[in-house]
Design a protein around this motif. Structure first.
Motif, PDB file in Angstrom:
ATOM      1  N   ALA A  13       1.372  -0.804  -0.062  1.00  9.79           N
ATOM      2  CA  ALA A  13       0.280  -0.205  -0.173  1.00  9.79           C
ATOM      3  C   ALA A  13       0.315   1.011   0.078  1.00  9.79           C
ATOM      4  O   ALA A  13       0.913   2.368  -0.913  1.00  9.79           O
ATOM      5  N   LYS A  14       2.435   1.344   0.682  1.00 11.76           N
ATOM      6  CA  LYS A  14       3.515   2.583   0.812  1.00 11.76           C
ATOM      7  C   LYS A  14       3.918   2.728  -0.418  1.00 11.76           C
ATOM      8  O   LYS A  14       4.233   3.545  -0.989  1.00 11.76           O
ATOM      9  N   PHE A  15       3.763   1.001  -1.017  1.00 12.18           N
ATOM     10  CA  PHE A  15       4.230   1.450  -2.004  1.00 12.18           C
ATOM     11  C   PHE A  15       3.644   2.125  -3.785  1.00 12.18           C
ATOM     12  O   PHE A  15       3.984   2.608  -4.560  1.00 12.18           O
ATOM     13  N   GLU A  16       2.166   2.217  -3.106  1.00 11.49           N
ATOM     14  CA  GLU A  16       1.480   2.375  -4.761  1.00 11.49           C
ATOM     15  C   GLU A  16       1.940   4.416  -4.686  1.00 11.49           C
ATOM     16  O   GLU A  16       1.166   4.759  -5.786  1.00 11.49           O
ATOM     17  N   MET A  17       1.802   4.422  -3.032  1.00  9.76           N
ATOM     18  CA  MET A  17       2.176   5.653  -3.412  1.00  9.76           C
ATOM     19  C   MET A  17       2.869   6.961  -3.586  1.00  9.76           C
ATOM     20  O   MET A  17       2.754   7.567  -4.690  1.00  9.76           O
ATOM     21  N   ILE A  18       4.613   5.863  -3.626  1.00 10.03           N
ATOM     22  CA  ILE A  18       5.300   5.818  -4.657  1.00 10.03           C
ATOM     23  C   ILE A  18       5.082   6.068  -6.109  1.00 10.03           C
ATOM     24  O   ILE A  18       5.433   6.954  -6.594  1.00 10.03           O
ATOM     25  N   MET A  53      -5.396   7.767  -1.342  1.00 10.44           N
ATOM     26  CA  MET A  53      -5.553   8.650  -0.287  1.00 10.44           C
ATOM     27  C   MET A  53      -6.109   8.079   1.013  1.00 10.44           C
ATOM     28  O   MET A  53      -5.601   8.227   2.130  1.00 10.44           O
ATOM     29  N   LYS A  54      -6.208   6.760   0.677  1.00  9.23           N
ATOM     30  CA  LYS A  54      -7.447   5.825   1.900  1.00  9.23           C
ATOM     31  C   LYS A  54      -6.091   4.965   2.459  1.00  9.23           C
ATOM     32  O   LYS A  54      -5.952   4.446   3.492  1.00  9.23           O
ATOM     33  N   SER A  55      -5.640   4.486   0.325  1.00  9.01           N
ATOM     34  CA  SER A  55      -4.903   3.363   1.292  1.00  9.01           C
ATOM     35  C   SER A  55      -3.552   3.574   2.180  1.00  9.01           C
ATOM     36  O   SER A  55      -3.070   2.603   2.387  1.00  9.01           O
ATOM     37  N   ASN A  56      -3.374   4.714   2.239  1.00  2.44           N
ATOM     38  CA  ASN A  56      -1.844   4.625   2.813  1.00  2.44           C
ATOM     39  C   ASN A  56      -2.236   4.518   4.687  1.00  2.44           C
ATOM     40  O   ASN A  56      -1.910   4.725   5.105  1.00  2.44           O
ATOM     41  N   LYS A  57      -3.478   4.859   5.051  1.00  2.00           N
ATOM     42  CA  LYS A  57      -4.201   5.084   5.903  1.00  2.00           C
ATOM     43  C   LYS A  57      -3.445   3.403   7.151  1.00  2.00           C
ATOM     44  O   LYS A  57      -3.189   2.715   6.097  1.00  2.00           O
ATOM     45  N   ALA A  67      -8.095  -5.266   1.049  1.00  2.00           N
ATOM     46  CA  ALA A  67      -7.194  -5.764   0.532  1.00  2.00           C
ATOM     47  C   ALA A  67      -7.481  -6.442  -0.785  1.00  2.00           C
ATOM     48  O   ALA A  67      -6.251  -6.044  -1.407  1.00  2.00           O
ATOM     49  N   PHE A  68      -8.641  -6.748  -0.962  1.00  2.00           N
ATOM     50  CA  PHE A  68      -9.362  -7.581  -2.030  1.00  2.00           C
ATOM     51  C   PHE A  68      -8.700  -6.341  -3.285  1.00  2.00           C
ATOM     52  O   PHE A  68      -8.108  -6.269  -4.621  1.00  2.00           O
ATOM     53  N   HIS A  69      -9.332  -5.132  -3.300  1.00  2.00           N
ATOM     54  CA  HIS A  69      -9.495  -3.676  -3.573  1.00  2.00           C
ATOM     55  C   HIS A  69      -8.262  -3.227  -3.835  1.00  2.00           C
ATOM     56  O   HIS A  69      -7.810  -2.688  -5.096  1.00  2.00           O
ATOM     57  N   LEU A  70      -7.309  -3.188  -2.986  1.00  2.00           N
ATOM     58  CA  LEU A  70      -5.614  -3.009  -3.553  1.00  2.00           C
ATOM     59  C   LEU A  70      -4.574  -4.074  -4.840  1.00  2.00           C
ATOM     60  O   LEU A  70      -4.243  -3.918  -6.057  1.00  2.00           O
ATOM     61  N   GLN A 144     -19.631  -3.304   4.082  1.00  2.00           N
ATOM     62  CA  GLN A 144     -19.913  -3.815   5.750  1.00  2.00           C
ATOM     63  C   GLN A 144     -19.439  -5.060   5.834  1.00  2.00           C
ATOM     64  O   GLN A 144     -19.258  -6.094   5.281  1.00  2.00           O
ATOM     65  N   ILE A 145     -18.491  -4.525   6.933  1.00  2.00           N
ATOM     66  CA  ILE A 145     -17.825  -6.216   7.720  1.00  2.00           C
ATOM     67  C   ILE A 145     -18.212  -5.938   8.937  1.00  2.00           C
ATOM     68  O   ILE A 145     -17.264  -4.804   9.816  1.00  2.00           O
ATOM     69  N   MET A 146     -18.687  -6.229  10.157  1.00  2.00           N
ATOM     70  CA  MET A 146     -19.782  -6.068  11.113  1.00  2.00           C
ATOM     71  C   MET A 146     -19.221  -4.912  11.448  1.00  2.00           C
ATOM     72  O   MET A 146     -20.438  -3.926  10.837  1.00  2.00           O
ATOM     73  N   ASP A 147     -19.111  -4.037  12.593  1.00  2.00           N
ATOM     74  CA  ASP A 147     -19.499  -2.417  12.539  1.00  2.00           C
ATOM     75  C   ASP A 147     -18.488  -1.311  11.638  1.00  2.00           C
ATOM     76  O   ASP A 147     -18.303  -0.476  12.342  1.00  2.00           O
ATOM     77  N   THR A 148     -17.702  -2.335  10.906  1.00  2.00           N
ATOM     78  CA  THR A 148     -16.966  -1.285   9.910  1.00  2.00           C
ATOM     79  C   THR A 148     -17.511  -1.305   8.563  1.00  2.00           C
ATOM     80  O   THR A 148     -18.079  -2.601   8.012  1.00  2.00           O
ATOM     81  N   ILE A 149     -17.376  -0.308   8.090  1.00  2.00           N
ATOM     82  CA  ILE A 149     -17.510   0.403   6.032  1.00  2.00           C
ATOM     83  C   ILE A 149     -16.523   0.716   5.796  1.00  2.00           C
ATOM     84  O   ILE A 149     -16.235   1.599   5.931  1.00  2.00           O
ATOM     85  N   THR A 150     -16.814  -0.270   4.493  1.00  2.00           N
ATOM     86  CA  THR A 150     -15.607   0.700   3.714  1.00  2.00           C
ATOM     87  C   THR A 150     -16.361   0.484   1.855  1.00  2.00           C
ATOM     88  O   THR A 150     -17.235   0.615   1.597  1.00  2.00           O
ATOM     89  N   ASP A 151     -15.525   0.949   0.509  1.00  2.00           N
ATOM     90  CA  ASP A 151     -15.630   0.816  -0.401  1.00  2.00           C
ATOM     91  C   ASP A 151     -16.476  -0.542  -0.860  1.00  2.00           C
ATOM     92  O   ASP A 151     -15.962  -1.352  -0.413  1.00  2.00           O
TER      93      ASP A 151
END
Ligand SMILES: O=C(O)CCC(=O)C(=O)O
Ligand SMILES: [Fe+2]
Length: 525
Positions: A13-18, A53-57, A67-70, A144-151
């Motif tokens: 994910a950090k690699f992608e920022m570069i 911007m998101k995946s760098n968090k 993980a799949f999206h990345l 959504q997985i449990m109480d987390t939500i993402t793209d």
């Protein structure tokens, strides 16, 4: 591989920022040279700015959907972009040379790049987590997985995942996912990727057909046709399935959709979900104690989970900074975890998705310190010698996306003498040090959900608690294998799971683990 260890995915994910920065510069250079910027590149850059911007968090890839999206983006989109920039003649261009230079200046090693295996690995992780934890398919598709939500997963993501599921013989999953996708399509006006409801309908029909239920395919298509009769392909499909059904004998029209995961694993999954109750009689005998160690001033919190064989959780036995030393060491030494496969062969297999680093007491002082602590608490020797040691090196493990270790026993010897045909990987070592008499398993991280260590015969679920350790004897006082110590590491649902194993061998314990009053007396440590 990258998907086999969460810490490698974080690096990716950090690699992608570069890569993103390098790509921005490339586009800028092209403009300065008055060259045309391909529209595909422009569009991709807009997407990737938002994504990176998101995946760098921190903790981003600890969510298996992320993980799949990345991985999907890395494998499918980035590789196309790279090919676009780095074609033979393009490399004559100054801008392209600079792009390549920037990447290599950051030492971006190619083996960190995602491969097809990685995308498949993260897709399979989603399928596995879905069936092990009974996740709601529609919610999962919505991110959504449990109480987390993402793209959310897009329709083409779901098509990709269901294709993989089909290839890997998870037909039930493929059908259920397509059904859920159809529902989300019906309930929203979203038509991204130009994938429309009718496309999903036709895929679903084809999935049912492959499964051996063409009448269901016909039903689905007819239902759609009643509601929208403008699609010629649907009409063709209907005619095809009518024809097919007429030729099919009645007896072949009874197949129903059934859950196709092996029944034998169902109990393991229930334990992973924490849904197995133990008899009150057994529970009433368990307790928590301040356990004495071999040091007069040191006691530890012990929760006894089972008496025979002895299985306990010890709390606050490894501190955060100690765990960090282990993780740091492991990060630069990780390799895909192996398992004993057949006679004389060890190897990699889908039953264990994690990466491993081994560390001896002589390599870093922290290893020696944590080995000694095991010795103080268990009373067993962890002494290492050049030839015959009383315990193995520490094995540090980081699980991957949806990573797990399916049911197994830790001792090797059962492979030899307990009815299985094959021998352990290193019989010489076993002759010297004996077999794995006990396992000490440090938990070096917490996880948000999943990842418990479960004992499928004892019906014990040990949760992942950072700073704690699980300890059990795999061989009884009489020298026999404790068959009931069969255990598994459940798939990690949310988080990055780190553990460290110390396997204690028979040799050296003779005056440390004393005999009981009877040969099979329970351990009393
Ligand atoms: O990760 C776990 O909880 C179990 C690991 C395990 O059983 C092993 O590494 O042998
Ligand atoms: Fe194990």
């Amino acid at each position: 591989d990258v998907f086999t260890a969460l810490c490698k995915m974080e690096r990716l994910a950090k690699f992608e920022m570069i890569m993103k920065v390098a790509l921005e510069e490339y586009v800028l250079d092209l403009r300065n040279q008055m060259e045309i910027v391909p529209t595909e590149l422009e569009r991709f850059l807009t997407d990737v700015r938002y994504q990176a911007m998101k995946s760098n968090k921190e903790h981003f890839v600890e969510n298996p959907i992320n993980a799949f999206h990345l991985m999907y983006r890395m494998y499918n989109r980035w590789s196309r972009i790279s090919n676009l920039i780095m074609c033979d003649e393009c490399l004559q261009n100054q801008a392209a040379k600079k792009y390549v230079d920037t990447l290599s200046r950051f030492g971006l090693d190619t083996h960190l790049n995602a491969t097809e295996k990685d995308v498949i690995g993260t897709a399979m992780a989603l399928i596995r987590l879905w069936y092990v934890y009974n996740l709601d398919t529609e919610l999962l598709i919505r991110g959504q997985i449990m109480d987390t939500i993402t793209d959310p997963l897009t329709s083409s993501d779901v098509f990709f995942i269901t294709d993989i599921a089909d290839e890997q013989n998870h037909h039930y999953a493929a059908i259920k996912w397509l059904e859920a996708l159809l529902k989300t399509k019906e309930s929203t006006a979203d038509n991204e990727d130009n994938i429309k409801e009718v496309h999903v309908v036709r895929r679903l029909a084809s999935a049912y057909d492959k499964y051996g239920m063409p009448w269901k395919s016909l039903e689905i298509l007819q239902r759609y046709n009643e509601f929208d009769s403008s699609d010629e392909k649907v009409k063709e499909n209907i005619a095809y399935f009518r024809g097919k059904l007429e030729k099919l004998p009645m007896s072949d029209r009874t197949k129903q959709l059934t859950f196709d995961e092996p029944k034998t694993r169902e109990h393991y999954y229930s334990l992973c979900r924490g849904h197995v109750a133990r008899p009150t009689q057994i529970l009433s005998e368990l307790k928590c104690v301040y356990k004495k160690s071999i040091l007069p001033y040191y006691r530890v919190k012990e929760e006894i989970m089972n008496w025979k064989p002895r299985l306990s959780i010890l709390y606050d036995v490894v501190f955060d900074d100690e765990a960090n030393v282990f993780k740091e060491f492991a990060m630069s030494n990780l390799h895909r975890s192996g398992v004993v496969l057949t006679e004389n062969t060890a190897g990699f297999s889908e039953v264990r998705i994690s990466e491993t680093a081994w560390v001896s007491d002589a390599t870093i002082p922290m290893a020696k310190k944590l080995s000694k602590r095991v010795e103080f608490i268990t009373g067993l020797s962890t002494q290492q010698y050049p030839v015959v040691s009383h315990a193995e090196f520490f094995q540090i493990v980081n699980y991957g996306s949806g990573g797990m270790y399916e049911e197994h026993l830790d001792p090797f010897g059962y492979l030899m003498s307990y009815g299985r045909a094959f021998r352990p990987a290193d019989p010489q070592d076993l002759q010297g040090s004996g077999d794995r008499i006990a396992t000490w398993l440090y938990y070096l991280s917490d996880v948000r959900a999943g990842g418990a260590t479960v004992f499928t015969d004892l019906n014990v679920t040990v949760p992942v608690v950072k700073g704690a350790a699980a300890f059990w004897y795999s061989i009884d006082r009489d020298g026999d294998l404790e068959q009931t110590t069969t255990h598994a590491g459940c798939p990690v649902l949310l988080g990055s799971k780190w553990i460290s194993n110390k396997w204690i061998r028979e040799t050296g314990q003779i005056f440390r683990r004393l005999c009981g009053k009877t040969p099979k007396a329970p351990d009393d440590i």
